[in-house]
Enzyme design. Structure first.
Site, PDB file in Angstrom:
ATOM      1  CG  ASP A  33      50.671  97.618  -8.555  1.00  0.00           C
ATOM      2  OD1 ASP A  33      49.985  97.916  -7.562  1.00  0.00           O
ATOM      3  OD2 ASP A  33      50.230  96.965  -9.518  1.00  0.00           O
ATOM      4  CG  ASN A  78      55.817  92.499  -7.384  1.00  0.00           C
ATOM      5  OD1 ASN A  78      54.741  92.246  -6.861  1.00  0.00           O
ATOM      6  ND2 ASN A  78      55.997  93.504  -8.216  1.00  0.00           N
ATOM      7  CB  THR A 126      49.302  89.990 -11.181  1.00  0.00           C
ATOM      8  OG1 THR A 126      49.790  90.683 -10.020  1.00  0.00           O
ATOM      9  CG2 THR A 126      48.152  89.089 -10.755  1.00  0.00           C
ATOM     10  CE1 TYR A 173      60.398  89.193 -16.645  1.00  0.00           C
ATOM     11  CE2 TYR A 173      61.810  90.038 -14.894  1.00  0.00           C
ATOM     12  CZ  TYR A 173      61.647  89.585 -16.198  1.00  0.00           C
ATOM     13  OH  TYR A 173      62.728  89.512 -17.022  1.00  0.00           O
TER      14      TYR A 173
END
Ligand code: NAP
Ligand code: MN
Length: 273
Positions: A45, A127, A166, A168
């Protein structure tokens, strides 16, 4: 079909990248690192985060696909042994093919960072964005839609996208959010709560068109993170966070539902993966 490959740099990812180029040339796909239509990330990722930031200025014309050479990832959800199939599908189907859902679009975070002396910077995160103290407790005022919401004291604040929920955010006890929900989530990082200092404590999910403003409320050295990128700052005034106007596009040649990825990654019921 023009493509680019970005790999993690380890031996296995490098080998797989070489193999991809070889298969691609056999299928008459054209390598173009400058203006690709598909970007293949090979690694994890984290590799996808790097690919995203490398091609961030071309989000409207690029679709991403991730191959994992370690464990199953959320962005890297193709297995190394599926690479032949991936090349075959790429050669048979244009990304903009109208027959069948070939792509999926996920929401992003848009950040406007205001520094002293009227300097501002903007960023996009795939993210999350975090703000953390370097020397000690962060003191920050959090507003929602230009109204004071709370005064935060603690280690920091994490604002994540649904697909980053999904990452930190999960370690902070935040909720898993399906990427079809256009939203951003604020999760606290070790807030101080006692009779004097008070924060909500729960995560907050904001819809599109709402925004958080975070104001630095003392002279403090801060570390801002935007995905894997660290930005140390001493002169932060405020940050505005909202659902971005742009989205990121992923190639979706075959269904792999988000909840199956959550189950596969965290619960290990991976017999179907
Ligand atoms: P890293 O230290 O390798 O990343 C930490 C872990 O997060 C890795 O296992 C990574 O997967 C995984 N990850 C990344 N994006 C994810 C996602 N959307 N859903 C689930 N897991 C995800 O550093 P990195 O590879 O450069 O990644 C940066 C990310 O690390 C940040 O965006 C942040 O989300 C995460 N992080 C997490 C914590 C924490 O949980 N306490 C602290 C700092 C940063 P791969 O191994 O496949 O790369
Ligand atoms: Mn990583």
């Amino acid at each position: 079909m023009k493509y680019a490959v970005l790999h993690r740099g380890d031996e296995l990812s490098k080998q797989l990248s070489d193999k991809f180029h070889q298969l691609a040339s056999e299928h008459r796909l054209v390598q173009d690192d400058v203006q690709p239509e598909i970007v293949i990330s090979i690694g994890g990722d984290g590799t996808m985060l790097q690919a995203f930031h490398r091609y961030m200025n071309q989000l409207d014309s690029i679709a991403f696909v991730g191959v994992h050479t370690g464990h199953l990832g959320f962005y890297a959800d193709w297995k190394a042994n599926e690479i032949e199939l991936l090349v075959k599908l790429m050669s048979e189907h244009a990304v903009k093919d109208v027959i069948g859902p070939r792509i999926v679009k996920y929401p992003l975070i848009e950040l406007s960072i205001n520094l002293d002396e009227g300097i501002s910077r903007s960023y996009i995160a795939l993210n999350e964005f975090t703000i953390k103290g370097v020397d000690g407790t962060v003191v920050a005022q959090i507003d929602i839609n230009d109204q004071l919401f709370e005064m935060f004291r603690g280690d920091g604040i994490c604002i994540s996208t649904p697909s980053g929920s999904t990452a930190y955010n999960k370690s902070l006890g935040g909720a898993m959010v399906h990427p079809s929900i256009e939203s951003i989530q604020l999760a606290e990082i070790a807030s101080i709560n006692n009779r004097v200092f008070r924060t909500l404590g729960s995560s907050i999910v904001l819809p599109k068109h709402h925004h958080f403003d975070i104001y630095s409320r003392k002279q403090q050295r801060l570390l801002l993170t935007i995905d894997h990128i660290n930005v140390p700052l001493e002169n932060l005034q405020s940050v505005r966070c909202q659902v971005a106007h742009q989205k990121v596009t992923f190639v979706r040649y075959r269904p792999f539902p988000f909840w199956n990825r959550v189950r596969g990654a965290f619960l290990g019921y991976d017999e179907q993966l």
